[in-house]
Enzyme design. Sequence first.
Site, PDB file in Angstrom:
ATOM      1  N   SER A   1       0.674  -1.235   0.148  1.00  0.00           N
ATOM      2  CA  SER A   1      -0.049  -0.041   0.047  1.00  0.00           C
ATOM      3  C   SER A   1       0.912   1.234   0.036  1.00  0.00           C
ATOM      4  O   SER A   1       0.383   2.423  -0.192  1.00  0.00           O
ATOM      5  CB  SER A   1      -1.025   0.067   1.184  1.00  0.00           C
TER       6      SER A   1
ATOM      7  N   LYS B   1       0.220   3.457  -3.111  1.00  0.00           N
ATOM      8  CA  LYS B   1      -1.092   4.486  -3.034  1.00  0.00           C
ATOM      9  C   LYS B   1      -0.403   5.932  -3.119  1.00  0.00           C
ATOM     10  O   LYS B   1      -1.315   6.792  -3.745  1.00  0.00           O
ATOM     11  CB  LYS B   1      -1.784   4.454  -1.865  1.00  0.00           C
TER      12      LYS B   1
END
Length: 268
Positions: free
Chosen positions: A59, A62
């Site tokens: 992540s 992101k």
Amino acid sequence: MKIFSLMLLMTIASCATKTPEQKTPFAGIKGCFLLYNLKTGAYEKEVGDTCKVRYPACSSFKVPLAVMAFDSGVLRDEKQILKWDGEKRMLPQWNKDHNGETWIRDSVVWFSQKITPRLGKKKFQAYLDKFDYGNKDFSSGITAAWLNPPGDPRGALEISAYEQVEFMKKLWKNELPVSTRAMEITRKITYLETSPNGFKLSGKTGSNFYDKERKIQFGWFISHVTNGEKAYIAVTNISDLKPIETEMYGGPRAKVITKAMLTEAGLW
């Protein structure tokens, strides 16, 4: 979870007071911590043995994905809402509509997986190439390449700690080949907290696992810390060497280590 975080922070801080040959934030695990001074253009700390190893972005991806979305117009701004499809997912906070701000705050996987197909393969690859982002490889899937676990035979969109620093340097110095607005919005929505001493921390965690039982963790924390004239990029990754019992994922654990190392450096 809060008790575990406090205990881990205290343990790391204790390690930081030991003699140089004993000093390590990675007791019982392996990992990397990098501290780069944006003002001097020099690394002030390089700790650990995995700084050059590429791992799935998880992540932490992101952050560049937000830049791509705002630059391309896939997201108009951080307030644009994408509708939840009604499918119940792992974390309760994912199961609702989200906008750009809450996507980053709650690390909503499905939101990312709506952005990449809207970018399309050609534009997605062009951004990875322009950013010189890790191995620039999403051949294992336009909605999954950064999410695959370490060592996955399908491959993954991977990046090293040094390469994470290079990306973050460009983001915070307005040097990515995108609109200034896209970088400004991304920097805004990655803000996390301000320390009692006035240091502002922005960044993103990323978590994954080496095993199907989800007991052997991997984690990223990529960050920017600033106070007055001081400005730094700090990047941490961790890999467990054996199964552990904890409610805290690898990314938040990497964040705890980062804050402890910043504290040791007088930057928190």
